[in-house]
Design a protein around this motif. Structure first.
Motif, mmCIF file in Angstrom:
data_model
loop_
_atom_site.group_PDB
_atom_site.id
_atom_site.type_symbol
_atom_site.label_atom_id
_atom_site.label_comp_id
_atom_site.label_asym_id
_atom_site.label_seq_id
_atom_site.Cartn_x
_atom_site.Cartn_y
_atom_site.Cartn_z
ATOM 1 N N PRO A 1 0.855 -1.294 -0.105
ATOM 2 C CA PRO A 1 0.080 -0.163 0.056
ATOM 3 C C PRO A 1 0.923 1.239 -0.206
ATOM 4 N N GLN A 2 0.354 2.275 -0.773
ATOM 5 C CA GLN A 2 1.054 3.667 -0.730
ATOM 6 C C GLN A 2 0.825 4.655 0.141
ATOM 7 N N PHE A 3 -0.589 4.543 0.658
ATOM 8 C CA PHE A 3 -0.884 5.841 1.513
ATOM 9 C C PHE A 3 -0.410 5.500 3.069
ATOM 10 N N ILE A 4 -0.005 6.399 3.794
ATOM 11 C CA ILE A 4 0.235 6.146 5.290
ATOM 12 C C ILE A 4 -1.019 5.869 5.911
ATOM 13 N N THR A 5 -2.231 6.177 5.525
ATOM 14 C CA THR A 5 -3.177 5.704 6.322
ATOM 15 C C THR A 5 -3.434 4.149 6.356
ATOM 16 N N THR A 6 -3.154 3.810 5.276
ATOM 17 C CA THR A 6 -3.392 1.990 4.894
ATOM 18 C C THR A 6 -2.365 1.467 5.786
ATOM 19 N N LYS A 7 -1.122 1.859 6.050
ATOM 20 C CA LYS A 7 -0.122 1.358 6.844
ATOM 21 C C LYS A 7 -0.547 1.558 8.406
ATOM 22 N N ILE A 8 -0.956 2.528 8.624
ATOM 23 C CA ILE A 8 -1.303 2.668 10.036
ATOM 24 C C ILE A 8 -2.743 2.127 10.521
ATOM 25 N N GLY A 9 -3.530 1.870 9.308
ATOM 26 C CA GLY A 9 -4.810 0.965 9.611
ATOM 27 C C GLY A 9 -4.289 -0.222 9.759
ATOM 28 N N ILE A 10 -3.327 -0.887 9.064
ATOM 29 C CA ILE A 10 -2.944 -2.398 9.383
ATOM 30 C C ILE A 10 -2.074 -2.349 10.665
ATOM 31 N N CYS B 1 -11.159 1.466 8.839
ATOM 32 C CA CYS B 1 -11.585 2.648 8.076
ATOM 33 C C CYS B 1 -10.483 3.005 7.674
ATOM 34 N N LEU B 2 -9.247 3.413 8.388
ATOM 35 C CA LEU B 2 -7.963 3.749 7.893
ATOM 36 C C LEU B 2 -7.351 2.987 6.463
ATOM 37 N N TYR B 3 -7.484 1.759 6.685
ATOM 38 C CA TYR B 3 -7.167 0.953 5.934
ATOM 39 C C TYR B 3 -7.905 1.136 4.374
ATOM 40 N N MET B 4 -9.250 0.984 4.684
ATOM 41 C CA MET B 4 -9.986 1.255 3.391
ATOM 42 C C MET B 4 -9.754 2.358 2.508
ATOM 43 N N TYR B 5 -9.331 3.513 3.288
ATOM 44 C CA TYR B 5 -9.368 4.885 2.640
ATOM 45 C C TYR B 5 -8.765 4.569 1.303
ATOM 46 N N GLU B 6 -7.576 4.110 1.211
ATOM 47 C CA GLU B 6 -6.600 4.294 0.003
ATOM 48 C C GLU B 6 -7.366 3.657 -1.145
ATOM 49 N N TYR B 7 -8.150 2.468 -0.871
ATOM 50 C CA TYR B 7 -8.935 1.906 -1.755
ATOM 51 C C TYR B 7 -10.256 2.493 -2.108
ATOM 52 N N THR B 8 -10.816 2.797 -1.450
ATOM 53 C CA THR B 8 -12.143 3.647 -1.433
ATOM 54 C C THR B 8 -11.866 4.987 -2.060
ATOM 55 N N SER B 9 -10.771 5.727 -1.921
ATOM 56 C CA SER B 9 -10.458 6.838 -2.576
ATOM 57 C C SER B 9 -10.428 6.492 -4.165
ATOM 58 N N ARG B 10 -10.309 5.433 -4.660
ATOM 59 C CA ARG B 10 -10.283 5.254 -6.106
ATOM 60 C C ARG B 10 -11.625 4.971 -6.702
ATOM 61 N N MET B 11 -12.544 4.731 -5.864
ATOM 62 C CA MET B 11 -14.003 4.352 -6.378
ATOM 63 C C MET B 11 -14.739 5.790 -6.517
ATOM 64 N N THR B 12 -16.048 5.543 -6.721
ATOM 65 C CA THR B 12 -16.928 6.865 -7.098
ATOM 66 C C THR B 12 -17.472 7.064 -5.694
ATOM 67 N N THR B 13 -17.935 8.158 -5.430
ATOM 68 C CA THR B 13 -18.299 8.567 -4.147
ATOM 69 C C THR B 13 -19.413 7.481 -3.649
ATOM 70 N N VAL B 14 -20.107 7.189 -4.516
ATOM 71 C CA VAL B 14 -21.507 6.442 -3.947
ATOM 72 C C VAL B 14 -20.689 5.032 -3.580
ATOM 73 N N TRP B 15 -19.801 4.440 -4.260
ATOM 74 C CA TRP B 15 -19.672 2.953 -3.935
ATOM 75 C C TRP B 15 -18.638 3.160 -2.810
ATOM 76 N N ALA B 16 -17.839 4.400 -2.656
ATOM 77 C CA ALA B 16 -17.125 4.435 -1.540
ATOM 78 C C ALA B 16 -17.889 4.722 -0.242
ATOM 79 N N VAL B 17 -18.939 5.251 -0.084
ATOM 80 C CA VAL B 17 -19.970 5.399 0.856
ATOM 81 C C VAL B 17 -20.622 3.993 1.468
ATOM 82 N N PHE B 18 -21.033 3.444 0.075
ATOM 83 C CA PHE B 18 -21.629 2.111 0.442
ATOM 84 C C PHE B 18 -20.832 1.210 1.053
ATOM 85 N N ALA B 19 -19.302 1.089 0.577
ATOM 86 C CA ALA B 19 -18.250 0.173 1.159
ATOM 87 C C ALA B 19 -18.271 0.483 2.607
#
Length: 199
Positions: free
Chosen positions: A63-72, A136-154
């Motif tokens: 993962p590239q984002f620091i949030t993902t690493k902190i989440g893990i 939630c922090l882990y998911m941020y990197e992957y949901t940021s690549r989604m559309t807003t609707v799918w990110a909120v749904f996830a």
């Protein structure tokens, strides 16, 4: 006319008081201990496997984002801390093997009850909060690549699952554990009381 005055007190005194079945009670205690230890070992295996899987994802997907690493890190930290405190129950179960009398059994069960309450409130609360933040922090990197609707749904699906575990499964499991332990404590208290009355 017949005398219908019955001396209930006298009849009550003549009844045989049933002896407390200590062997049966000790068998129930043995079953409770075996079941609890199996659950403890199973939870250790699940937490270990989950931690291993999370570390594998970190290594494999980089993962590239620091949030993902902190989440893990938070997710693994939550599991390690919970398992560490949960495993302290092993010493309480081992203490049962060295127990000599009913009072000792009762004292050990009371200690286990206190420990169980601490795990079900303080430690489980810490675990769920830390785990939820980590996920939630882990998911941020992957949901940021989604559309807003799918990110909120996830996030809604994930938080709904966490909420279901916290508000439905957790109380149900806790109540089941407390009921079993309270029944054992109550039976040991009754046996101890009956044996003390005979002395």
């Amino acid at each position: 006319m017949e005398n219908n005055n019955i001396d209930f007190i006298d009849i009550w005194k003549q009844q045989k008081v049933s002896e407390p079945n200590i062997e049966e009670l000790l068998n129930k205690l043995k079953q409770f201990k075996k079941s609890s230890l199996q659950k403890l070992i199973l939870s250790n295996i699940i937490f270990l496997a989950t931690s291993g899987f999370v570390i594998f994802i970190w290594y494999y997907y980089q993962p590239q984002f620091i949030t993902t690493k902190i989440g893990i890190v938070l997710t693994i930290f939550a599991m390690v801390v919970f398992v560490f405190f949960n495993n302290k129950s092993f010493s309480i179960f081992n203490k049962m093997d060295n127990t000599k009398n009913n009072n000792d059994y009762l004292q050990t069960l009371m200690t286990l009850k206190t420990k169980q309450k601490y795990m079900q409130t303080t430690m489980l609360g810490f675990y769920f909060i830390t785990l939820s933040i980590g996920i939630c922090l882990y998911m941020y990197e992957y949901t940021s690549r989604m559309t807003t609707v799918w990110a909120v749904f996830a996030y809604i699906i994930t938080l709904a699952w966490i909420g279901f575990n916290w508000f439905y499964l957790r109380p149900k499991i806790n109540n089941k554990q407390q009921t079993k332990l309270n029944e054992l404590i109550s039976k040991f208290e009754n046996v101890t009381k009956q044996l003390n009355e005979k002395e």
